[in-house]
Design a protein around this motif. Structure first.
Motif, short mmCIF file in Angstrom:
data_model
loop_
_atom_site.label_atom_id
_atom_site.label_comp_id
_atom_site.label_asym_id
_atom_site.label_seq_id
_atom_site.Cartn_x
_atom_site.Cartn_y
_atom_site.Cartn_z
N CYS A 38 37.28 39.00 15.01
CA CYS A 38 36.43 39.38 16.15
C CYS A 38 35.97 38.15 16.92
CB CYS A 38 35.21 40.16 15.67
SG CYS A 38 35.53 41.78 15.05
N LEU A 39 35.54 37.14 16.20
CA LEU A 39 35.08 35.92 16.86
C LEU A 39 36.22 35.24 17.61
CD1 LEU A 39 32.74 34.54 14.08
CD2 LEU A 39 32.05 35.40 16.32
N VAL A 40 37.41 35.25 17.03
CA VAL A 40 38.57 34.66 17.70
C VAL A 40 38.91 35.44 18.96
CG1 VAL A 40 41.06 34.27 17.47
CG2 VAL A 40 39.51 33.54 15.66
N PHE A 41 38.91 36.78 18.87
CA PHE A 41 39.19 37.59 20.05
C PHE A 41 38.16 37.34 21.15
CE2 PHE A 41 42.07 40.67 17.86
CZ PHE A 41 43.07 40.67 18.82
N GLU A 42 36.88 37.28 20.78
CA GLU A 42 35.85 37.02 21.78
C GLU A 42 36.08 35.67 22.46
OE1 GLU A 42 32.02 37.34 19.99
OE2 GLU A 42 32.14 39.52 19.83
N ALA A 43 36.40 34.66 21.67
CA ALA A 43 36.63 33.33 22.25
C ALA A 43 37.86 33.33 23.15
CB ALA A 43 36.80 32.30 21.13
N ILE A 44 38.93 33.99 22.73
CA ILE A 44 40.14 34.05 23.55
C ILE A 44 39.87 34.74 24.87
CG2 ILE A 44 42.40 35.18 23.72
CD1 ILE A 44 42.79 34.53 20.74
N TYR A 45 39.22 35.91 24.83
CA TYR A 45 38.95 36.63 26.07
C TYR A 45 37.94 35.88 26.94
CZ TYR A 45 41.74 40.69 25.00
OH TYR A 45 42.79 41.52 24.75
N PHE A 46 37.00 35.18 26.32
CA PHE A 46 36.02 34.44 27.11
C PHE A 46 36.66 33.28 27.85
CE2 PHE A 46 32.64 31.24 27.58
CZ PHE A 46 31.72 31.98 28.28
N TRP A 47 37.48 32.49 27.16
CA TRP A 47 38.05 31.30 27.77
C TRP A 47 39.26 31.61 28.64
CZ3 TRP A 47 34.68 27.81 28.06
CH2 TRP A 47 33.76 27.61 27.04
N LEU A 48 40.04 32.62 28.30
CA LEU A 48 41.23 32.92 29.09
C LEU A 48 40.99 33.89 30.23
CD1 LEU A 48 44.00 33.12 26.36
CD2 LEU A 48 43.41 31.22 27.86
N SER A 49 39.83 34.53 30.26
CA SER A 49 39.55 35.47 31.35
C SER A 49 39.45 34.76 32.69
CB SER A 49 38.25 36.23 31.08
OG SER A 49 38.43 37.11 30.02
N GLY A 50 38.95 33.57 32.69
CA GLY A 50 38.86 32.81 33.94
C GLY A 50 40.22 32.51 34.53
N ALA A 51 41.22 32.30 33.72
CA ALA A 51 42.55 31.93 34.20
C ALA A 51 43.43 33.15 34.47
CB ALA A 51 43.23 31.03 33.19
N ASN A 52 43.43 34.11 33.58
CA ASN A 52 44.40 35.21 33.68
C ASN A 52 43.85 36.47 34.35
OD1 ASN A 52 46.17 33.56 32.32
ND2 ASN A 52 45.74 34.45 30.33
N ALA A 53 42.76 36.98 33.85
CA ALA A 53 42.30 38.30 34.29
C ALA A 53 41.71 38.28 35.69
CB ALA A 53 41.26 38.83 33.32
N LEU A 54 41.12 37.19 36.08
CA LEU A 54 40.46 37.15 37.37
C LEU A 54 41.40 36.73 38.50
CD1 LEU A 54 37.09 35.64 36.17
CD2 LEU A 54 37.71 38.02 36.41
N ASP A 55 42.68 36.58 38.21
CA ASP A 55 43.76 36.37 39.18
C ASP A 55 43.49 35.26 40.18
OD1 ASP A 55 45.40 38.32 38.07
OD2 ASP A 55 44.45 39.91 39.25
N GLY A 56 43.17 34.10 39.69
CA GLY A 56 43.05 32.94 40.56
C GLY A 56 41.77 32.88 41.38
N MET A 57 40.85 33.83 41.20
CA MET A 57 39.57 33.74 41.89
C MET A 57 38.78 32.59 41.28
SD MET A 57 38.32 37.66 42.22
CE MET A 57 39.34 38.67 41.17
N GLY A 58 38.06 31.88 42.09
CA GLY A 58 37.28 30.77 41.57
C GLY A 58 36.13 31.28 40.71
#
Length: 154
Positions: free
Chosen positions: A93-113
């Motif tokens: 769970c902690l690994v998933f939270e960290a992955i989604y927290f750090w990678l959401s800025g790059a992948n999910a938000l599609d290049g938005m600043g």
């Protein structure tokens, strides 16, 4: 058996993990002012949403497992093993939270600043549940050793 201390530890761990299922884990603010919220099963904003199903499944498992473990009080060694499994699931769970927290800025938000990102209270609940589960495993193992020592005396 609720009167055993390890049952109380596991009950509190279940309550903490159920809070994690229903409260936001993190929030993201992009440059345009849109706010995205990371919950157990999705990352959603005003216009778009992305599924985080695998994290949700692991969080549900981490919620159900300690609750089931409480009722296996007649088999203490199985309780200890399930506590060890719960510790591994909570680390996941902690690994998933960290992955989604750090990678959401790059992948999910599609290049938005990304202007700001912040963990919510639910992000630390698996860490607290991890400590409580470790205490429950330790107390259950002590009970088992006490019973074995009493059997040896007879």
């Amino acid at each position: 058996m609720i009167q055993r201390i390890q049952s109380l530890y596991l009950l509190v761990a279940t309550a903490l993990m159920s809070l994690t299922l229903f409260t936001p884990i993190a929030t993201f603010v992009v440059d345009s002012g849109d706010v995205f919220t990371l919950t157990a099963f999705n990352l959603e904003g005003d216009q778009e949403s992305q599924s985080t199903l695998w994290m949700g499944i692991v969080l549900v498992l981490a919620t159900v497992l300690p609750f089931v473990t409480i009722f296996l009080f007649k088999n203490r060694m199985l309780q200890v093993r399930l506590c060890a499994v719960e510790i591994v699931v909570l680390l996941g769970c902690l690994v998933f939270e960290a992955i989604y927290f750090w990678l959401s800025g790059a992948n999910a938000l599609d290049g938005m600043g990304l202007a700001h990102r912040q963990f919510g209270w639910a992000a630390i609940m698996p860490l607290l549940a991890l400590g409580l589960t470790a205490l429950a495993a330790r107390a259950t193992f002590k009970d088992e050793m006490l019973v074995r020592s009493l059997d040896r005396i007879r």
